[in-house]
Design a protein around this motif. Structure first.
Motif, PDB file in Angstrom:
ATOM      1  N   ALA A 158     -20.235 -28.766  12.405  1.00 20.10           N
ATOM      2  CA  ALA A 158     -20.944 -28.349  13.623  1.00 20.10           C
ATOM      3  C   ALA A 158     -21.540 -26.952  13.489  1.00 20.10           C
ATOM      4  CB  ALA A 158     -20.025 -28.453  14.838  1.00 20.10           C
ATOM      5  N   LEU A 159     -22.084 -26.680  12.309  1.00 22.66           N
ATOM      6  CA  LEU A 159     -22.775 -25.412  12.095  1.00 22.66           C
ATOM      7  C   LEU A 159     -24.118 -25.463  12.826  1.00 22.66           C
ATOM      8  CD1 LEU A 159     -22.022 -25.021   8.288  1.00 22.66           C
ATOM      9  CD2 LEU A 159     -20.870 -23.876  10.187  1.00 22.66           C
ATOM     10  N   PRO A 160     -24.776 -24.330  13.007  1.00 23.83           N
ATOM     11  CA  PRO A 160     -26.083 -24.352  13.673  1.00 23.83           C
ATOM     12  C   PRO A 160     -27.038 -25.326  12.964  1.00 23.83           C
ATOM     13  CG  PRO A 160     -25.319 -22.099  13.444  1.00 23.83           C
ATOM     14  CD  PRO A 160     -24.351 -22.974  12.687  1.00 23.83           C
ATOM     15  N   ALA A 161     -27.755 -26.111  13.758  1.00 23.27           N
ATOM     16  CA  ALA A 161     -28.632 -27.155  13.221  1.00 23.27           C
ATOM     17  C   ALA A 161     -29.639 -26.625  12.209  1.00 23.27           C
ATOM     18  CB  ALA A 161     -29.358 -27.866  14.362  1.00 23.27           C
ATOM     19  N   VAL A 162     -30.047 -25.385  12.363  1.00 18.36           N
ATOM     20  CA  VAL A 162     -31.037 -24.820  11.447  1.00 18.36           C
ATOM     21  C   VAL A 162     -30.559 -24.855   9.994  1.00 18.36           C
ATOM     22  CG1 VAL A 162     -30.322 -22.393  11.635  1.00 18.36           C
ATOM     23  CG2 VAL A 162     -32.726 -22.957  11.200  1.00 18.36           C
TER      24      VAL A 162
END
Length: 132
Positions: free
Chosen positions: A41-45
């Motif tokens: 669930a890291l930043p989508a970027v």
């Protein structure tokens, strides 16, 4: 054995196998990069980091399918042997130009494929949250 055809075919079965393996490795690395970002669930970027191995994946598979190596075109060589161990120099300037044009097409197509796929993965990660 395949015959060398400027701008069309500059590798045989031995070199094609290498390109397929490189392509599969690129796609596996892209899947691992995307999976890591998504599952943690890291930043989508961060899913956009998959674009680099996706490029390698598309590049390898396109070269294998077409029987054409962009790297060989840049070096002015070909190897249409079945074993991938008989490199020869392209002697004709027109043939070298045709090879380089095809190499650029493969690079552009690989880049487009990687960017489009990377963008789709980014949107997926953005819009579909990880199930808890």
């Amino acid at each position: 054995m395949t015959e060398y055809q400027p701008g069309v075919c500059n590798i045989g079965q031995g070199e094609r196998r290498k390109r397929y393996a490189f392509g599969v490795a690129g796609f596996v690395l892209a899947a691992a990069a995307f999976g890591t970002v998504y599952v943690l669930a890291l930043p989508a970027v961060w899913t956009l980091t998959a674009i680099v191995p996706l490029f390698a994946g598309f590049e390898g598979v396109l070269q294998g399918v077409r029987g054409f190596c962009a790297g060989f075109a840049a070096k002015g060589i070909y190897d249409v042997s079945d074993g991938g161990n008989a490199r020869r120099e392209v002697g004709d300037d027109a043939a070298r130009r045709a090879d380089r044009r095809t190499a650029v097409r493969i690079h552009v197509q690989s880049l487009v494929g990687a960017v489009v796929t990377g963008a789709a993965l980014y949107l997926f990660a953005l819009l579909v949250p990880v199930a808890s």
